[in-house]
Design an enzyme around this catalytic site. Structure first.
Site, PDB file in Angstrom:
ATOM      1  CE  LYS B  95      44.192 -47.391  39.835  1.00  0.00           C
ATOM      2  NZ  LYS B  95      44.480 -48.788  40.215  1.00  0.00           N
ATOM      3  N   GLY B 156      40.152 -57.045  39.994  1.00  0.00           N
ATOM      4  CA  GLY B 156      40.197 -58.243  40.818  1.00  0.00           C
ATOM      5  C   GLY B 156      39.677 -59.506  40.172  1.00  0.00           C
ATOM      6  CG  ASN B 205      47.357 -55.004  44.291  1.00  0.00           C
ATOM      7  OD1 ASN B 205      47.138 -53.988  44.942  1.00  0.00           O
ATOM      8  ND2 ASN B 205      47.870 -56.056  44.877  1.00  0.00           N
TER       9      ASN B 205
END
Lengths: 65, 256
Positions: B95, B156, B205
């Site tokens: 990635k 995030g 994530n």
């Protein structure tokens, strides 16, 4: 000789990357390495000579996103 | 879903960072059914063997590993990190992150293409973390990328799909290219929307790892991904501006 390992000034007696990794306690550990920002495959560590001032990076598997 | 000749069973890809404990991470993966886990490489101190412990943990997850170059800001740094990751995780998958802006963590498009070219020529199978820019997508495909990973929002943030128009455009321009929405998702509904729009998978994530109950949130995302994909395959109706009765008018009783 004095080298830098993961950003920390370090004194080693070994003259090769493989020897330095053993001396610093990485023997048998699951790691990858680079010298002076260039990747050094595990198979090339024995033949990679170190010089004073070299910068070694040692990394291992970690959490990532 | 097939990428670089490999069949991926789940369309949910999950990161391994920021979980409160290894056991919570393992439980989240179990309930998510994720088939791909992203991992990283970081400095190791000689004695602590943290890398070995983490390696044992992810090996037990029984998932395909996708190492990343997270935190790299230059082509050289990303390429060297990719090489170290390939040796550590024994996979050609990478990635590729080449970060160009510190606050948004937006990819550096120029460095990304250059690093993708170098790595592809060296036998890597590159998963580029990119923006939704169609010109950049074209360049990445031209240097050998067989999958694209456009961001939903900055990493995030949990903002979801912030540029729906751009994402629809990139999806429509390259209908046969596998695409994974990578980064920015905060809620399962956003994952469902991505799948309804025709994206092939989502990668997230923080939304799971930072949830109060990561395992439950992982399962919620898994269900949302499945629902979104099923809806896409079911060929949704076209929206319209004016109302249209769903109950037939013919046969209605004449009552005044």
């Amino acid at each position: 000789m004095k080298i830098t390992v993961n950003g920390t000034p370090t004194e080693v007696r070994a003259e090769t990357l493989a020897g330095a990794l053993d001396e610093l306690g990485y023997g048998g550990a699951k790691i990858a390495s680079a010298v002076n920002e260039s990747f050094v495959p595990a198979t090339a560590r024995e033949n990679t000579a170190l010089s004073p001032g070299d910068r070694i990076e040692i990394v291992a598997p970690r959490q990532g996103g | 879903m097939q990428v670089y000749g490999k069949q991926i069973t789940s369309r949910l890809m999950l990161g391994t960072a920021q979980y409160p404990s290894p056991s919570v991470l393992a439980r989240a993966f179990q309930r998510s059914g994720a088939g791909v886990a992203t991992v990283s490489v970081r400095r190791e101190a000689g004695a602590d063997r943290a890398g070995t412990a983490f390696w044992d943990l992810v090996r037990d997850l029984d998932v395909t590993l996708l190492p990343n170059t997270a935190g790299c800001h230059s082509v050289r740094e990303a390429v060297t990190t990719a090489h170290m990751a390939r040796e550590l995780f024994d996979t050609p998958w990478i990635k590729l992150e080449v970060i160009g802006h510190a606050d948004t963590l937006q990819p550096d498009p120029f460095g990304l293409v250059e690093a993708a070219r170098i790595l592809t020529e060296d036998g890597f199978q590159v998963f580029p973390y990119t923006t939704e820019d169609v010109v950049l997508a074209d360049r990445l495909l031209s240097v050998g990328c067989e999958v694209l990973m456009p961001w939903g929002a900055p990493i995030g943030t949990g903002l979801g799909l912030t540029n729906v128009y751009g994402l629809r455009t990139i999806r429509a321009q390259f209908p046969d290219v596998p695409m994974v929405i990578d980064a920015g998702l905060g809620l399962p509904s956003q994952a469902a929307m991505a799948m309804e729009m025709g994206f092939d998978a989502v990668l997230l994530n923080t939304a799971v790892a930072k949830a109060g109950d990561p395992a439950a949130m992982a399962e919620a995302f898994a269900r949302a991904v499945e629902a979104g994909r099923l809806a896409r395959e079911a060929d949704p109706m076209e929206p319209r501006d004016m109302a249209a009765p769903s109950t037939p008018v013919i046969g209605k009783a004449f009552l005044t």
